[in-house]
Design a protein around this motif. Structure first.
Motif, PDB file in Angstrom:
ATOM      1  N   LEU A   8     -13.795 -21.354  -6.477  1.00 37.75           N
ATOM      2  CA  LEU A   8     -13.012 -21.187  -5.247  1.00 37.75           C
ATOM      3  C   LEU A   8     -13.557 -20.040  -4.402  1.00 37.75           C
ATOM      4  N   PHE A  11     -16.949 -20.933  -2.933  1.00 37.81           N
ATOM      5  CA  PHE A  11     -16.814 -21.885  -1.828  1.00 37.81           C
ATOM      6  C   PHE A  11     -16.315 -21.202  -0.566  1.00 37.81           C
ATOM      7  N   ALA A  15     -18.406 -21.100   2.838  1.00 38.92           N
ATOM      8  CA  ALA A  15     -17.855 -21.701   4.053  1.00 38.92           C
ATOM      9  C   ALA A  15     -17.734 -20.678   5.179  1.00 38.92           C
ATOM     10  N   GLY A 149     -15.905 -37.539   3.650  1.00 38.78           N
ATOM     11  CA  GLY A 149     -15.745 -36.583   2.556  1.00 38.78           C
ATOM     12  C   GLY A 149     -15.241 -37.241   1.285  1.00 38.78           C
ATOM     13  N   THR A 275     -14.664 -28.546   8.511  1.00 40.66           N
ATOM     14  CA  THR A 275     -14.516 -27.945   7.185  1.00 40.66           C
ATOM     15  C   THR A 275     -13.243 -28.423   6.508  1.00 40.66           C
ATOM     16  N   VAL A 276     -12.148 -28.429   7.271  1.00 38.43           N
ATOM     17  CA  VAL A 276     -10.877 -28.888   6.720  1.00 38.43           C
ATOM     18  C   VAL A 276     -10.963 -30.353   6.309  1.00 38.43           C
ATOM     19  N   ALA A 279     -13.002 -30.710   3.095  1.00 38.51           N
ATOM     20  CA  ALA A 279     -12.269 -30.124   1.971  1.00 38.51           C
ATOM     21  C   ALA A 279     -11.112 -31.023   1.545  1.00 38.51           C
ATOM     22  N   ALA A 282     -12.270 -34.148  -0.528  1.00 43.37           N
ATOM     23  CA  ALA A 282     -12.400 -33.918  -1.961  1.00 43.37           C
ATOM     24  C   ALA A 282     -11.034 -33.801  -2.617  1.00 43.37           C
ATOM     25  N   THR A 283     -10.076 -33.178  -1.914  1.00 46.01           N
ATOM     26  CA  THR A 283      -8.716 -33.054  -2.457  1.00 46.01           C
ATOM     27  C   THR A 283      -8.058 -34.418  -2.601  1.00 46.01           C
TER      28      THR A 283
END
Length: 350
Positions: A8, A11, A15, A149, A275-276, A279, A282-283
Motif C-alpha cells: 500500500l 503504491f 502514484a 483496469g 488513477t481512481v 485502482a 483492481a478493487t
C-alpha cells in the motif's frame, strides 16, 4: 499484514510521484499545437510508444519474475527493473520538454501568478462546474479506466485458473496491447474522417462487444480467448489515443471563455480520475473474487479453486468491463465539442 501495508505504501508513493510528472505531461499537447487533427496524430504516436513499453513489461515482467528459483526475489527484480526504466523515460521526457520550453520562452508573455493549495483545489471544482464537455469526457474516461483496469487486473487470474498456464498471462497481455501498434494509425485516420467523438464511440462499442464474448469461457475455455482479447486490443488503441486527443480540445475551448493558464487544472483532475479508475478496477476484481469464493494463495502454494470462483474470474474479465464500457457510451453522448468548434477557436487565435 506487513506485506499488505508495504504494498500500500509503495503504491501510494509511486502514484504520487507519477502524478507529479503526469499532470504537466498531459497538458503539453494543448500547448504544442492548436490543430484538431495534429493533436490526434501527436497523441497517436504517444500511444504507439506507450504500447511498446507495455508490451516490454507485460511480456518481460513475468520473465524477470521467473528468472530465479525464488518468486519473491523475482518480483523484487521485476520492480527494480521497472522503476529504473520508468525513471529514465521520465527524465528524458522532462529534459526534452525543458529544452522545448526554453526555445519558445520568448513567445510567452503571460505572467506567472502564484497560488495556494486551496486555490488549486478550488480551481479544479470550478473547471468541472463550468465545462460541460470536460465533465462528459472525464466521466467517460473514468468509466473506461475502470473497465480496462478490471480486464488488466483479471488477466493473471484468467491465465492461471481458466487457461491453466502461468505463461498464458504473457499471451493475454500481448493479445490485448499488441494490436495497438498497428491499430493506432487506423484510429487516427478514422478520427480525421469522421471526427474524434464518433471514432471514440466506435472504439468503445467494439471493446464492449469483444469483452462480452469472453463470458463464453465459463463453459468452453480455450485458445479462442486470445482472439476476442485481440479484438478488444484493437479497440483499446482507440480508447487510449482518442480521449487524450480530445482533452486538449476541451482545454482550448475553455481558454476562449475563461482565459489561459487552466491546462494544469484540467490535467490534474484527469490524472486523478484515471488513477481512481484503475485502482477501483483492481478493487472490483478483488470484490468479485471474494464474493464467488476465490481462495487466496501465497508464492509456491497450490490450491484448487471452486467452480464459482472460476466463474467469478471470467465475469470480472468479461461482463464487468463490458458493462462499464457500455455505461461510458452514455456519458460520451453528452460530449458536444465538434471539429468546427475547435477550428473556430484556432482561427480566432491565429
Amino acid at each position: 499484514m506487513t506485506g499488505a501495508i508495504s504494498v500500500l505504501l509503495a503504491f501510494l508513493a509511486t502514484a504520487t510521484a507519477f502524478s507529479l510528472f503526469q499532470v504537466p505531461y498531459v497538458a503539453l499537447p494543448a500547448e504544442l499545437t492548436g490543430s484538431y487533427d495534429e493533436r490526434t496524430r501527436l497523441l497517436g504516436w504517444r500511444v504507439v510508444v506507450l504500447t511498446a513499453a507495455i508490451l516490454l513489461f507485460g511480456a518481460g515482467g513475468p520473465a524477470l519474475r521467473n528468472a530465479g528459483s525464488d518468486p519473491v526475489l523475482g518480483y523484487l527484480l521485476m520492480g527494480i527493473a521497472s522503476g529504473l526504466a520508468i525513471g529514465i523515460g521520465m527524465l528524458i521526457a522532462a529534459r526534452t520538454a525543458d529544452i522545448a520550453a526554453r526555445r519558445t520562452a520568448h513567445t510567452s508573455g503571460a505572467p506567472i501568478v502564484s497560488s495556494t493549495w486551496r486555490d488549486q483545489y478550488m480551481s479544479g471544482f470550478r473547471a468541472l462546474g463550468r465545462s460541460q464537455p470536460f465533465r462528459a469526457l472525464l466521466g467517460t474516461f473514468v468509466l473506461q479506466a475502470l473497465a480496462t483496469g478490471t480486464m488488466l487486473a483479471g488477466a493473471q487470474y484468467v491465465a492461471t485458473w481458466v487457461l491453466r498456464s502461468e505463461d498464458a498471462v504473457t499471451l493475454v497481455f500481448v493479445a490485448l496491447v499488441g494490436p495497438a501498434l498497428l491499430a493506432t494509425p487506423a484510429w487516427t485516420a478514422l478520427a480525421r474522417r469522421t471526427g474524434k467523438e464518433r471514432a471514440f464511440a466506435i472504439a468503445s462499442g467494439l471493446f464492449t462487444a469483444a469483452a462480452a464474448t469472453l463470458v463464453i469461457a465459463v463453459w468452453t475455455p480455450g485458445a479462442w480467448i486470445y482472439g476476442s482479447v485481440a479484438v478488444a486490443g484493437i479497440a483499446y488503441a482507440g480508447l487510449q489515443s482518442l480521449p487524450m486527443a480530445m482533452l486538449p480540445d476541451v482545454i482550448s475551448h475553455d481558454e476562449r471563455t475563461s482565459g489561459p493558464g487552466q491546462a494544469g487544472t484540467f490535467t490534474g483532475i484527469w490524472t486523478a480520475g484515471e488513477t481512481v479508475g484503475f485502482a477501483l478496477g483492481a478493487t472490483a476484481v478483488s470484490l468479485t473474487l471474494a464474493t464467488t469464493g476465490y481462495i487466496s494463495t501465497v508464492a509456491g502454494a497450490t490450491v484448487e479453486q471452486p467452480a464459482a470462483a472460476i466463474t467469478g474470474i471470467v465475469l470480472s474479465f468479461s461482463i464487468l468491463p463490458a458493462a462499464l464500457m457500455a455505461a461510458s457510451l452514455l456519458t460520451l453522448r453528452r460530449y458536444r465539442l465538434r471539429r468546427e468548434d475547435i477550428d473556430a477557436v484556432s482561427s480566432l487565435d491565429a
